[in-house]
Design an enzyme around this catalytic site. Structure first.
Site, PDB file in Angstrom:
ATOM      1  N   GLU A  31      -6.605   4.371  -5.531  1.00  0.00           N
ATOM      2  CA  GLU A  31      -7.852   4.711  -4.870  1.00  0.00           C
ATOM      3  C   GLU A  31      -8.160   6.160  -5.239  1.00  0.00           C
ATOM      4  O   GLU A  31      -7.493   7.075  -4.762  1.00  0.00           O
ATOM      5  CB  GLU A  31      -7.702   4.591  -3.347  1.00  0.00           C
ATOM      6  CG  GLU A  31      -9.011   4.875  -2.638  1.00  0.00           C
ATOM      7  CD  GLU A  31      -8.845   5.252  -1.170  1.00  0.00           C
ATOM      8  OE1 GLU A  31      -9.726   4.913  -0.379  1.00  0.00           O
ATOM      9  OE2 GLU A  31      -7.837   5.896  -0.821  1.00  0.00           O
TER      10      GLU A  31
ATOM     11  N   ASP B 182       0.861  -1.167   0.000  1.00  0.00           N
ATOM     12  CA  ASP B 182       0.000   0.000   0.000  1.00  0.00           C
ATOM     13  C   ASP B 182       0.906   1.227   0.000  1.00  0.00           C
ATOM     14  O   ASP B 182       1.827   1.317   0.817  1.00  0.00           O
ATOM     15  CB  ASP B 182      -0.882  -0.020   1.265  1.00  0.00           C
ATOM     16  CG  ASP B 182      -2.272   0.520   1.007  1.00  0.00           C
ATOM     17  OD1 ASP B 182      -2.355   1.643   0.490  1.00  0.00           O
ATOM     18  OD2 ASP B 182      -3.246  -0.163   1.338  1.00  0.00           O
TER      19      ASP B 182
ATOM     20  N   HIS C 278     -11.398  -2.912   2.971  1.00  0.00           N
ATOM     21  CA  HIS C 278     -11.236  -2.638   4.404  1.00  0.00           C
ATOM     22  C   HIS C 278     -11.912  -1.346   4.851  1.00  0.00           C
ATOM     23  O   HIS C 278     -11.920  -1.036   6.037  1.00  0.00           O
ATOM     24  CB  HIS C 278      -9.748  -2.573   4.731  1.00  0.00           C
ATOM     25  CG  HIS C 278      -9.093  -1.375   4.104  1.00  0.00           C
ATOM     26  ND1 HIS C 278      -8.965  -1.232   2.741  1.00  0.00           N
ATOM     27  CD2 HIS C 278      -8.578  -0.254   4.644  1.00  0.00           C
ATOM     28  CE1 HIS C 278      -8.384  -0.076   2.472  1.00  0.00           C
ATOM     29  NE2 HIS C 278      -8.134   0.544   3.615  1.00  0.00           N
ATOM     30  N   ASP C 279     -12.427  -0.560   3.905  1.00  0.00           N
ATOM     31  CA  ASP C 279     -13.116   0.691   4.259  1.00  0.00           C
ATOM     32  C   ASP C 279     -14.628   0.569   4.103  1.00  0.00           C
ATOM     33  O   ASP C 279     -15.351   1.538   4.350  1.00  0.00           O
ATOM     34  CB  ASP C 279     -12.672   1.833   3.327  1.00  0.00           C
ATOM     35  CG  ASP C 279     -11.232   2.243   3.554  1.00  0.00           C
ATOM     36  OD1 ASP C 279     -10.734   2.099   4.686  1.00  0.00           O
ATOM     37  OD2 ASP C 279     -10.600   2.716   2.578  1.00  0.00           O
TER      38      ASP C 279
ATOM     39  N   ASP D  91      -2.923   4.904  -2.126  1.00  0.00           N
ATOM     40  CA  ASP D  91      -3.917   5.414  -1.190  1.00  0.00           C
ATOM     41  C   ASP D  91      -4.261   6.887  -1.399  1.00  0.00           C
ATOM     42  O   ASP D  91      -3.353   7.722  -1.532  1.00  0.00           O
ATOM     43  CB  ASP D  91      -3.329   5.244   0.226  1.00  0.00           C
ATOM     44  CG  ASP D  91      -4.302   5.612   1.317  1.00  0.00           C
ATOM     45  OD1 ASP D  91      -5.245   4.847   1.537  1.00  0.00           O
ATOM     46  OD2 ASP D  91      -4.120   6.676   1.950  1.00  0.00           O
TER      47      ASP D  91
END
Ligand code: GLC
Ligand code: CA
Length: 564
Positions: A256, A98, A328-329, A199
């Site tokens: 993202e 990440d 995960h969000d 990210d």
């Protein structure tokens, strides 16, 4: 469109803290991941994305990095990481880390130096901005609530943080900072990483005037998203990064990106785009409320389906998107996208079918392959997530009762996806021999890998078949490059599309009935061959008299048919 090595791959996201704990401290770790590579290989996974494993105070679960060159102690050592890379390589698998470079942790050496010398060179690694009229430079609300500005002690300046105050934003206008970041990225790529998940990257471009906007909430603040949406020029920064790093390694990058401007898709993920691909969040964005997720809206099936269709059609002449059901969000997809009557194994297989055979790179989130669900917590104190605490409070401020606010968390909290992976029905679901860092979902006694691994009709077995079909030598070309064509759109409860390839000459129908009643679809031509069914279907039906074929799908039935 240029062919790329990653086009036909299937990816899997690991949330390390919750995957598998090998030493009983209640926290998942690298050793745990290494021990499950064969499990992932058998599932059919090629690419593994690890949520952050760098050294971090874990204010935002590792998305606050205090040293980009170190592995978090909680997760293991650099030697173990190298071992993970080597073991993955042996199995023909690729590892992504990440990349969190919009911000770092306030414990990062750069920020500590900046604080101790607010006029020195490290202050310029961040946004240290003088306040206006004794107040913060602007009225932005951060993503996790409260102002984006925090006073720099002993000065009349403030530093900018789009997320938590422990996550100061890095100043991308500073060439020195950019050099540091590129050096770090290349250092990891040199080690043999296949690439990165990137990210919150759209946030790196700031309007240096930091204009205030009309307040959009009772706190008198305006969401910082406003500034992101209005500022120009993020593309130049992204290109600069790509040329200095990823491009040289033919690395795979998945970004993202929320709040991209219209018409920027080609610039972002076209042949020479900033990234290899980016996540398609269009279906997830539908539920977003006006003030985050506590006031999220309910979305009807048809709107959800049509949104995915629109997105598929928009992207297919441009590039590849990465398709997710959850991450995960986000809450668990089975709890979010399936109606109550479909929240069972058939429904979960149906959801998998319609999602994994879309055009694009499928990203499966840990536990999705066994049908893990949202987890009801008894009290807000059981939650760990920083955003959940904020949204719970926001809900109370807006007049929700504690019970209602807790219900919002049950439906939307990021911790729904972060409860430990359910490996078995044993102690702590086989996740840890100690005390797990976050409550387990009590349904692990029914939903777990051990129970599903050997059962041929389990969700897990179905995921294996589905992925194997997608990657099979016969159909790989069609599922990778075939066009996406919506089908039976007039059927309001049916999710159906065709994947059509000139190259292979194949025309494959993917059809699923999300409704409660059976639904009959008339098939063109002479019907077809069933390639996969979630209900053991072996053939299509023949209509009385006219020789035409049809397909009557039960509620929650999904079928994949090679049309003939
Ligand atoms: C991304 C991550 C999320 C994190 C945020 C700040 O949205 O996916 O988990 O909280 O960025 O880094
Ligand atoms: Ca551990």
């Amino acid at each position: 469109m240029k062919k790329k090595w990653w086009h036909d791959k299937v990816a899997y996201q690991i949330y390390p803290k919750s995957f598998l704990d090998s030493n009983g401290d209640g926290i998942g770790d690298l050793r745990g991941i290494i021990s499950k590579l064969d499990y992932l290989k058998e599932l059919g996974i090629d690419i593994i994305w690890l949520s952050p494993i760098y050294q971090s105070p874990f204010v935002d679960q590792g998305y606050d990095i205090s040293d980009y060159y170190k592995i978090a102690e909680e997760f293991g050592t650099m030697e173990e990481f190298d071992e993970l890379l080597a073991e993955a390589k042996k199995r023909g698998m690729y590892i992504l880390m990440d990349l969190v470079v919009n911000h770092c942790s306030d414990k990062h050496e750069w920020f500590q130096k900046a604080l101790s010398d607010p006029e020195g060179e490290y202050a310029d690694y961040f946004y240290f901005v003088r306040g206006k009229d004794g107040k913060a430079p602007s009225n932005y609300r951060s993503y996790f609530g409260g102002s984006t500005w925090e006073p720099v002690p002993g000065t009349d300046k403030y530093y900018l943080h789009m997320f938590a105050k422990e996550q100061p934003d890095l100043n991308w206008e500073n060439p020195k900072l950019r050099e540091e970041i590129y050096k770090m990225i290349n250092w990891w790529l040199e080690k043999g990483l296949a690439g990165f998940r990137i990210d919150a990257i759209i946030n790196i471009k700031k309007d240096l005037n930091f204009p205030s906007f009309a307040p959009d909430g009772p706190d008198g603040l305006a969401t910082c998203v406003k500034m992101v949406e209005e500022v120009q020029g993020v593309g130049e920064l992204l290109e600069d990064m790509k040329h200095a790093t990823f491009e040289k390694y033919d690395a795979f990058t998945v970004a993202e990106v929320f709040n991209m401007k219209d018409d920027e898709l080609r610039e972002f993920i076209g042949d020479d785009g900033h990234f290899s691909t980016m996540f398609d969040f269009s279906a997830h964005e539908l539920t977003f409320g006006e003030h985050g997720w506590y006031d999220s809206r309910h979305v009807e099936f048809k709107e959800w389906r049509d949104t995915i269709f629109a997105s598929q059609q928009e992207v297919q002449d441009i590039g590849f998107q990465a398709n997710i059901i959850e991450n995960h969000d986000e809450p668990r997809g089975a709890s979010r996208f399936l109606p109550a009557y479909a929240q069972n194994e058939a429904g979960k297989k149906m959801l998998a079918t319609t999602s994994l055979l879309l055009r694009g790179i499928p990203f499966i989130y840990q536990g999705q392959e066994i049908g893990m669900t949202n987890c009801r917590m008894a009290d807000i104190s059981e939650y760990d997530d920083i955003s959940t605490k904020d949204q719970y409070q926001e809900a109370l401020n807006a007049g929700y009762t504690a019970e209602q606010a807790l219900q919002c968390c049950y439906e939307n909290s990021r911790d729904n996806a972060r409860t430990p992976m359910q490996w078995s029905k044993g102690k702590n679901a086989g996740f840890s021999s100690g005390t797990a860092w976050l409550s387990l979902n009590p349904n692990y006694t029914q939903i777990n890998v051990e129970e599903q691994a050997e059962r041929p009709d389990s969700v897990l077995s179905y995921y294996r078949e589905l992925i194997a079909l997608r990657k099979s030598p016969e159909y790989r070309e069609t599922f990778t490059y075939g066009r996406f064509i919506p089908a039976y759109e007039e059927e309001e409860r049916v999710f159906a599309y065709r994947r059509v390839s000139e190259e292979s000459g194949q025309d494959i129908l993917v059809a699923a009935n999300y409704g409660m009643e059976p639904c009959t679809l008339t098939l063109e031509g002479t019907g077809g061959k069933i390639l996969l069914s979630n209900m053991g279907r072996e053939k299509t039906e023949e209509n009385e008299g006219n020789g035409q074929k049809s397909l009557t799908l039960d509620s929650c039935e999904a079928a994949v048919i090679l049309l003939q």
